[in-house]
Design a protein around this motif. Structure first.
Motif, short mmCIF file in Angstrom:
data_model
loop_
_atom_site.label_atom_id
_atom_site.label_comp_id
_atom_site.label_asym_id
_atom_site.label_seq_id
_atom_site.Cartn_x
_atom_site.Cartn_y
_atom_site.Cartn_z
N ASP A 47 -25.21 -4.44 -96.43
CA ASP A 47 -25.49 -6.03 -95.70
C ASP A 47 -26.99 -6.66 -95.90
OD1 ASP A 47 -25.20 -8.73 -94.54
OD2 ASP A 47 -25.64 -7.48 -92.72
N PRO A 76 -31.22 -12.31 -95.13
CA PRO A 76 -30.65 -13.46 -95.62
C PRO A 76 -31.40 -14.96 -94.83
CG PRO A 76 -29.18 -12.67 -93.42
CD PRO A 76 -30.33 -11.85 -93.87
N ARG A 83 -32.05 -17.51 -97.34
CA ARG A 83 -31.14 -18.64 -98.31
C ARG A 83 -31.32 -19.78 -97.95
NH1 ARG A 83 -26.27 -16.15 -94.42
NH2 ARG A 83 -25.59 -14.33 -95.32
N PHE A 126 -28.65 -17.84 -85.78
CA PHE A 126 -27.46 -17.10 -86.58
C PHE A 126 -26.18 -17.49 -85.21
CE2 PHE A 126 -29.55 -14.47 -89.92
CZ PHE A 126 -28.88 -14.92 -91.03
N ASN A 150 -25.80 -20.21 -91.19
CA ASN A 150 -24.39 -19.10 -90.94
C ASN A 150 -22.72 -20.41 -90.92
OD1 ASN A 150 -24.79 -18.97 -88.21
ND2 ASN A 150 -24.57 -17.29 -88.29
N ASP A 199 -21.54 -18.43 -95.07
CA ASP A 199 -19.90 -17.32 -94.26
C ASP A 199 -18.76 -17.31 -95.47
OD1 ASP A 199 -22.47 -15.88 -93.12
OD2 ASP A 199 -21.61 -16.23 -91.10
#
Ligand code: AHR
Length: 317
Positions: free
Chosen positions: A114, A168, A172, A196, A223, A251
């Motif tokens: 991940d 992330p 992102r 998150f 997210n 997501d």
């Protein structure tokens, strides 16, 4: 197998007791999970546990509760237990060199699942499987640019970032900014971490609304969980999510589809947590002496609210 081991196994079998793992020849995988911060993470954990069971792999699972020191401890314990393969999803990008070198010295292959690490020596892991987070940010940015075509005036954006220092969150942000910077109308007026989680997403959005109020045109959440928390804050402030404030998140979890169907979220960029089957196959391949690709990228889409009702029945997480 040594004679002594064979004698022990024979004695256990004669007594009708279950054979120990070494005798069953089961592959042992140590997995250190980030925590349970989001719907995505829960789905990821379920995917890993279910796939290990299906593949007949002995899984040693450890939940780090979003703390790097807990992940390092777990990896050291996997090394001490001499597992066949170690996999982990690093909570943050940096600070892994020492423990990864320990795994390498013990000849235990490591798979990054991940999330990536920020280490120069890429011989410290055999493969990194997961999404392209920069591309996810770009998809979010491109969707906004497209939606804003034909409109005039500034587009004031507030950003809810993921966990500070995590891959992330870093990627992102980078991907999204790369796209919107082409047009000076797009302005990120506030940007803060919501870690998150829904609770933090709500809390930070409340602060954004207090500070900027009706000036906010767009929320970009790293997210879905933070977006869902923020939707609550927007409604409590007497505004209409997805109408007064355009909401973009990442997501594609079921909760986001429900919010889109209810008309409260505009779009969710897909990030698949279903990495379990791929991870188990990779662990088996390693045990069989096969080489793995250094990078395995998950293929993903983007779901605007207009397609949510149609797509919902086929969503798996
Ligand atoms: O690393 C993947 C990210 O971590 C997901 O987008 C987020 O929901 C999770 O907590």
């Amino acid at each position: 197998m040594t004679i002594q081991r064979r004698t022990v196994i024979a004695a256990i079998a004669a007594a009708g007791l279950p054979l120990p793992l070494f005798a069953q020849g089961k592959l042992v995988l140590g997995f250190s999970q980030v925590g349970a911060e989001s719907e995505w993470r829960t789905a990821n954990t379920e995917s890993i546990k279910a796939s290990a069971k299906d593949a007949g792999i002995e899984l040693k699972f450890s939940d780090a509760q979003q703390k790097q020191e807990n992940q390092i401890k777990a990896i050291r314990s996997f090394i001490a237990q001499k597992v066949d393969v170690i996999a982990f999803s690093p909570v943050v990008e940096s600070g892994w060199g020492t423990v990864l070198r320990e795994a390498k010295a013990a000849n235990i292959p490591v798979i990054l699942s991940d999330r990536a690490v920020n280490e120069k020596d890429d011989s410290l892991w055999v493969s990194f499987m997961g999404s392209d987070f920069v591309e996810e940010g770009r998809k979010a940015g491109r969707w906004l640019v497209e939606k804003s075509k034909g409109t005039t005036g500034d587009v004031n954006i507030v950003e809810l970032q993921g966990t500070v220092g995590s891959a992330p969150a870093i990627d992102r942000k980078k991907g999204f900014e790369e796209i919107i910077k082409a047009d000076p109308r797009f302005k990120i007026i506030r940007s803060q971490t919501g870690d998150f989680t829904r609770a933090k997403g709500k809390e930070v959005m409340e602060a954004f609304l207090k500070a900027e109020g009706k000036k906010i045109n767009v929320l970009y959440a790293h997210n879905d969980d933070m977006a869902i928390g923020a939707i609550q804050a927007i409604e409590e402030a007497g505004m209409k999510p997805a109408k007064d404030i355009t909401i973009i998140s990442i997501d594609g979890v079921k909760g986001a589809f429900e919010a889109m169907i209810a008309g409260k979220l505009n779009v969710s960029v897909e990030c698949s947590p279903l990495l379990g089957p791929q991870l188990m196959q990779a662990a088996k391949d390693l045990k069989a002496g096969k080489a793995l690709p250094k990078r395995i990228v998950t293929q993903e889409g983007i779901f605007p609210m207009e397609v949510a009702a149609k797509e919902f029945p086929s969503r798996k997480y």
